[in-house]
Each structure stands twice: as C-alpha cells, then as structure tokens.
Design a protein around this motif. Structure first.
Motif, PDB file in Angstrom:
ATOM      1  N   LEU A  26       0.844  -1.117   0.279  1.00 14.34           N
ATOM      2  CA  LEU A  26       0.198  -0.079   0.184  1.00 14.34           C
ATOM      3  C   LEU A  26       0.996   1.321   0.104  1.00 14.34           C
ATOM      4  N   THR A  27       0.721   2.093  -1.086  1.00 15.44           N
ATOM      5  CA  THR A  27       1.693   3.154  -1.377  1.00 15.44           C
ATOM      6  C   THR A  27       0.982   4.641  -0.681  1.00 15.44           C
ATOM      7  N   GLY A  28      -0.501   4.431  -0.639  1.00 18.27           N
ATOM      8  CA  GLY A  28      -1.151   5.549  -0.169  1.00 18.27           C
ATOM      9  C   GLY A  28      -2.537   5.648  -0.428  1.00 18.27           C
ATOM     10  N   LEU A  29      -3.172   6.590  -0.106  1.00 15.93           N
ATOM     11  CA  LEU A  29      -4.653   6.738  -0.036  1.00 15.93           C
ATOM     12  C   LEU A  29      -5.209   7.914  -0.794  1.00 15.93           C
ATOM     13  N   VAL A  30      -6.210   8.016  -1.654  1.00 18.89           N
ATOM     14  CA  VAL A  30      -6.404   9.120  -2.346  1.00 18.89           C
ATOM     15  C   VAL A  30      -7.845   9.278  -2.084  1.00 18.89           C
ATOM     16  N   SER A  31      -8.377  10.541  -1.577  1.00 20.90           N
ATOM     17  CA  SER A  31      -9.871  10.894  -1.315  1.00 20.90           C
ATOM     18  C   SER A  31     -10.178  12.078  -2.387  1.00 20.90           C
ATOM     19  N   PHE A  32     -11.384  12.267  -2.390  1.00 20.31           N
ATOM     20  CA  PHE A  32     -11.874  13.191  -3.560  1.00 20.31           C
ATOM     21  C   PHE A  32     -13.130  14.080  -2.427  1.00 20.31           C
ATOM     22  N   ASP A  33     -12.733  15.583  -2.580  1.00 29.63           N
ATOM     23  CA  ASP A  33     -13.712  16.410  -2.080  1.00 29.63           C
ATOM     24  C   ASP A  33     -14.737  16.875  -3.326  1.00 29.63           C
ATOM     25  N   TYR A  34     -15.737  16.393  -3.463  1.00 31.66           N
ATOM     26  CA  TYR A  34     -16.621  16.765  -4.637  1.00 31.66           C
ATOM     27  C   TYR A  34     -18.000  17.419  -4.285  1.00 31.66           C
ATOM     28  N   GLY A  35     -17.687  18.033  -3.243  1.00 31.63           N
ATOM     29  CA  GLY A  35     -18.714  18.988  -2.776  1.00 31.63           C
ATOM     30  C   GLY A  35     -19.846  18.047  -2.133  1.00 31.63           C
ATOM     31  N   GLN A  36     -19.684  16.862  -1.745  1.00 31.43           N
ATOM     32  CA  GLN A  36     -20.587  16.300  -1.037  1.00 31.43           C
ATOM     33  C   GLN A  36     -21.217  16.607   0.242  1.00 31.43           C
ATOM     34  N   ARG A  37     -22.280  16.253   0.737  1.00 32.78           N
ATOM     35  CA  ARG A  37     -23.122  16.898   1.796  1.00 32.78           C
ATOM     36  C   ARG A  37     -22.279  17.341   3.028  1.00 32.78           C
ATOM     37  N   HIS A  38     -21.403  16.384   3.115  1.00 35.01           N
ATOM     38  CA  HIS A  38     -20.562  16.734   4.544  1.00 35.01           C
ATOM     39  C   HIS A  38     -18.934  16.069   4.317  1.00 35.01           C
ATOM     40  N   ARG A  39     -18.179  16.801   4.929  1.00 37.57           N
ATOM     41  CA  ARG A  39     -16.814  16.103   4.877  1.00 37.57           C
ATOM     42  C   ARG A  39     -16.423  15.128   5.726  1.00 37.57           C
ATOM     43  N   LYS A  40     -17.386  14.737   6.446  1.00 36.71           N
ATOM     44  CA  LYS A  40     -17.304  13.863   7.636  1.00 36.71           C
ATOM     45  C   LYS A  40     -16.647  12.688   7.269  1.00 36.71           C
ATOM     46  N   GLU A  41     -16.874  12.077   6.200  1.00 36.78           N
ATOM     47  CA  GLU A  41     -16.196  10.543   5.739  1.00 36.78           C
ATOM     48  C   GLU A  41     -14.517  10.926   5.352  1.00 36.78           C
TER      49      GLU A  41
END
Length: 233
Positions: A26-41
């Motif tokens: 595992l070299t890394g994680l990539v996440s996406f902020d696409y304007g979803q209702r909340h950033r909690k996840e």
C-alpha cells in the motif's frame, strides 16, 4: 504490487485499504472532495491513512461536483430512507463520479510509479450505480491501458466487484479493520442515521456476515423493516 487505494472513509474502502496493506504494498490513499453534503467521511479516510502510515491525498473536485447537479449527495435534495434496491435511491447517483475519480487516481498512480489502483466497488452497487458494475470496470481498465500505453502499466484492482457487502465485512474483520472508525451515513449527523440506504445496507451486511456491528445508529431497528420491504417488492 505497489497499489494506491481510493478511500472515501467508508466501511468498504477502509476495509479494502487494510486488505491491500496486508496483501500488497500500500503506497497511499486518495480521497475526493466533490462537494458532498459533509466532509465527515474524509476525516475517517485521514484516520485510516494515519493508522496505516501512508500518504493521504485529498483531491479538490468541488468545481466539478457543482456541475454534476441533481443528486441528493451534492444538492439540496432530501436523502431518501430505505434500502438501496428501492427506486428512490437513484437520487443518490452522482453522474460519472467513479469514472472521474478513477481517471484522476490512474493519473496519480502513473505519475508516482504505482502498479495498481484499488477501488471498493461491490455487487450491491450494481443495481443503481452504473460506474460500479463489472462491465464498466473492465472497460475502464482497458481504456486506461490505451491511455497510458508506452508510459505506464497500471491495473485496476476490484476484489469486491462480484462480492457482497457482507463479504467486505468478513474481509474487513479478517484484516483487523476498526469498523467503528469508518463512516457510511449520507446525512452526516453526530451518529449514523440508520435510515438512509447506506446505513441500511451497512447494518444488513453485519447481520448477514454474523459479525457484531459497533456502529451507533440513531434508528437502530429501521433496517429490518427496509430489508423486508425489499424482499416483498
């Protein structure tokens, strides 16, 4: 095999990250902020990266997400209650979301010399989300092979694409996933609501897997009613 994981912070992708950490490099994680209702996840994705001691990139896609209108996950549209199999859940579709995220992740993997991109799409997603289906993932991998031909060789790792969410819970437990440190609920309250599609599916998956669910739900019993409605439909 050097692999990056697309991680939302949900049960599926965090379980996948732990599985990749155990079975691959595992070299890394990539996440996406696409304007979803909340950033909690996204906070839970960050916790996962810290726990597994790997880099975590959050890609700002809010401008793109703002153009993908009409979804209960991005617009001021009520998140429906009930099981995913109910027709009302189509309002949770964000058009081409996975296709866009995978494209970006492939670019990152190619730039960094990774050999695979892992995503936690699973069999339960197929009914509603077209960019989670096996035909899509196979076509996408071939498209990326052509897009990167001569530059990089990156495969698509989808170990759950033909499996159920209950199978993911089983794999997650096998790889010591701290389920309480994952977030699934679409509503983003203090606790999981217990009523939205992803809460119902999460609670059902633990039941089917025969594994204790550590999640605190505001409505812990609604899932059984929703599953019954699905069966009788």
């Amino acid at each position: 095999m050097k692999t990056i994981v697309i991680c939302s912070g949900g049960l599926d992708s965090v379980s996948l990250a732990h599985m990749v950490a155990a079975n691959r490099k595992l070299t890394g994680l990539v996440s996406f902020d696409y304007g979803q209702r909340h950033r909690k996840e996204l906070d839970y994705a960050a916790l996962c990266a810290k726990r597994l001691d790997v880099p975590h990139d959050i890609i700002d896609m809010r401008g793109i997400g703002a153009a993908l209108t009409g979804s209960a996950l991005t617009d001021d549209v009520d998140v429906p209650d009930g099981h995913y199999a109910e027709e009302t859940m189509r309002v949770t579709v964000v058009p081409n979301r996975n296709a866009i995220m995978l494209t970006v992740a492939y670019g990152i993997a190619a730039a960094r010399g990774d050999q695979a991109v892992a995503t936690a799409v699973h069999g339960g997603d197929h009914f509603i989300y077209p960019d989670c289906r096996p035909d899509f993932t196979q076509a996408f991998e071939f498209m990326q092979y052509m897009a990167l031909d001569g530059y990089a060789d990156v495969s698509l790792y989808t170990p759950f694409v033909h499996r159920s969410k209950a199978d993911i819970v089983t794999e997650g437990q096998r790889h010591n996933t701290p389920f309480a440190e994952t977030w699934s609920c679409y509503k983003g309250g203090a606790h999981h609501c217990g009523r939205c599609g992803t809460c119902v599916e999460r609670r059902e998956a633990f039941d089917l897997a025969g594994i204790a669910d550590p999640t605190h739900y505001d409505d812990p019993d609604f899932w059984a009613e929703a599953v019954k409605r699905k069966i009788l439909a």
